[in-house]
Motif scaffolding. Sequence first.
Motif, mmCIF file in Angstrom:
data_model
loop_
_atom_site.group_PDB
_atom_site.id
_atom_site.type_symbol
_atom_site.label_atom_id
_atom_site.label_comp_id
_atom_site.label_asym_id
_atom_site.label_seq_id
_atom_site.Cartn_x
_atom_site.Cartn_y
_atom_site.Cartn_z
ATOM 1 N N VAL A 98 0.888 -1.154 0.000
ATOM 2 C CA VAL A 98 0.000 0.000 0.000
ATOM 3 C C VAL A 98 0.929 1.208 0.000
ATOM 4 C CG1 VAL A 98 -1.923 1.169 1.118
ATOM 5 C CG2 VAL A 98 -1.684 -1.324 1.335
ATOM 6 N N VAL A 99 0.945 1.961 -1.106
ATOM 7 C CA VAL A 99 1.925 3.038 -1.247
ATOM 8 C C VAL A 99 1.461 4.302 -0.530
ATOM 9 C CG1 VAL A 99 3.072 4.582 -2.894
ATOM 10 C CG2 VAL A 99 2.832 2.146 -3.410
ATOM 11 N N LEU A 134 2.448 -1.105 5.251
ATOM 12 C CA LEU A 134 1.757 0.143 5.579
ATOM 13 C C LEU A 134 2.199 1.266 4.643
ATOM 14 C CD1 LEU A 134 1.721 0.264 9.501
ATOM 15 C CD2 LEU A 134 -0.262 0.150 7.973
ATOM 16 N N PRO A 135 1.259 2.152 4.306
ATOM 17 C CA PRO A 135 1.529 3.244 3.357
ATOM 18 C C PRO A 135 1.969 4.525 4.061
ATOM 19 C CG PRO A 135 -0.770 3.261 3.897
ATOM 20 C CD PRO A 135 -0.153 2.110 4.697
ATOM 21 N N VAL A 136 2.412 5.500 3.263
ATOM 22 C CA VAL A 136 2.419 6.879 3.737
ATOM 23 C C VAL A 136 0.965 7.342 3.801
ATOM 24 C CG1 VAL A 136 4.685 7.370 2.742
ATOM 25 C CG2 VAL A 136 2.632 7.992 1.452
ATOM 26 N N ARG A 137 0.739 8.388 4.589
ATOM 27 C CA ARG A 137 -0.641 8.845 4.775
ATOM 28 C C ARG A 137 -0.713 10.366 4.735
ATOM 29 N NH1 ARG A 137 -4.138 6.910 9.988
ATOM 30 N NH2 ARG A 137 -3.388 8.833 10.938
ATOM 31 N N LEU C 42 9.883 8.114 -4.370
ATOM 32 C CA LEU C 42 9.827 8.113 -2.914
ATOM 33 C C LEU C 42 8.659 8.994 -2.482
ATOM 34 C CD1 LEU C 42 11.175 7.224 -0.245
ATOM 35 C CD2 LEU C 42 12.579 9.303 -0.363
ATOM 36 N N PHE C 43 7.633 8.353 -1.915
ATOM 37 C CA PHE C 43 6.456 9.061 -1.415
ATOM 38 C C PHE C 43 6.647 9.390 0.068
ATOM 39 C CE2 PHE C 43 3.178 8.502 -4.762
ATOM 40 C CZ PHE C 43 3.823 7.618 -5.604
ATOM 41 N N PHE C 44 6.159 10.549 0.467
ATOM 42 C CA PHE C 44 6.214 10.965 1.873
ATOM 43 C C PHE C 44 4.801 11.120 2.436
ATOM 44 C CE2 PHE C 44 10.669 12.204 2.205
ATOM 45 C CZ PHE C 44 11.022 12.318 0.882
ATOM 46 N N SER C 45 4.671 10.808 3.727
ATOM 47 C CA SER C 45 3.435 11.149 4.417
ATOM 48 C C SER C 45 3.255 12.657 4.447
ATOM 49 C CB SER C 45 3.456 10.608 5.850
ATOM 50 O OG SER C 45 3.089 9.245 5.869
ATOM 51 N N GLY C 46 2.017 13.084 4.647
ATOM 52 C CA GLY C 46 1.755 14.509 4.789
ATOM 53 C C GLY C 46 2.632 15.071 5.887
#
Lengths: 160, 160, 160
Positions: A98-99, A134-137, C42-46
Amino acid sequence: MVGDKGSQPGADRRLQDLGIQLPAAPTPFGPYVETVQTGNLLFFSGMLPVVDHKPKYVGRLGRELDVEAGRDAAYTAALGVLAAAKAHLGSIDRVTRVVRLGVFIATSGDFFDHPRVADAASELFRSIFGTEKLPVRVVIGVTSLPLGVPVELEVIFEVA
Amino acid sequence: MVGDKGSQPGADRRLQDLGIQLPAAPTPFGPYVETVQTGNLLFFSGMLPVVDHKPKYVGRLGRELDVEAGRDAAYTAALGVLAAAKAHLGSIDRVTRVVRLGVFIATSGDFFDHPRVADAASELFRSIFGTEKLPVRVVIGVTSLPLGVPVELEVIFEVA
Amino acid sequence: MVGDKGSQPGADRRLQDLGIQLPAAPTPFGPYVETVQTGNLLFFSGMLPVVDHKPKYVGRLGRELDVEAGRDAAYTAALGVLAAAKAHLGSIDRVTRVVRLGVFIATSGDFFDHPRVADAASELFRSIFGTEKLPVRVVIGVTSLPLGVPVELEVIFEVA
């Protein structure tokens, strides 16, 4: 939360073990589609808490609806994500990560329990896919959402 | 809506056939760029309904502006997406999929016609790229947008 | 702004040259993670303007807080992005492009200085990564954000 790797059941099996019955896959309210795959990324349309194509909740958190309603709305929308994923992939065992989990919450300005609402979706994904996926949120309070629903999810999966 | 595959014209040709003249490509209002390509994904900056770098509409839906103004704002912003894509790619024939269409709508809390506004952008993309390239869609009602405009689009294309 | 290619220092070195000390990497407020890498993205959380896991600012722009507070909030959140990137990558020299900078600003409906607030994050990224790695940008005014903070960033990097 997650079993040891050797005996780890797949996501489809976990759904069964938890007694979760996926709803019918959601269908669009306009000229768009529910899922688009590009490379290994599976994008989903904004997922609403709908049952039989009708909103399960209408209203804003901190006004017409309380946190428990918001949590159930987030959970319901997350089931829609899983149903759409299954329709696209055949089996959600193909989800490798889950990205991203975006959670838009319709609210008046004086509501601050966003994380508790978002957690209901996060917890469902964790119970199905495990902690290691677990993803970023990203959680945002907004003015209003389509159909007047209180929660909308925007999700990206990585798939095999 | 879409012709049979054998004789399907390219997107640039469809623009011509529909008599659509793209505006000049949009230019940034700050230290960012209008398009970034990474791999096969082309990301766009939030696209506003601007003409000659000035907002075509100012106001919120359900307050100062009605649904028709919102639809024209969404259409105008979508033309900006196409103009930015052409500037980046040379030809929009290189677009292999509209992956994601995000539609942010400035609105008071009592507006619920989001989908009709968003449809104006969706319909333009469908008429240019065809039904088989329709994107996922995310529609959100927000408090305010840059320059006071009523609609902002956030789009991702897959390109060859 | 950016030196000639031959002698261009890396991003880690620029941090040092500018005397910028990164904070400790942020930690989640729920069941999610701060970074997810999929392929080269590369994704970041809020990312929130927090210091020691507590909000540095609480309030909305155009109400309780002014533009300068908003700019410092955006700058603080952007430092959190860099700290999370360093924790994930080991060195931010591995960032090949800032792909997307999303800036969510909590505001009453009558605030229109979004770009000046967002610029504080854009300018930090430009000073570290250089003009040639500037991202697309999406700026949105929203009702409320987690913890009551005025600014939240949503960022995607391309990494080597």
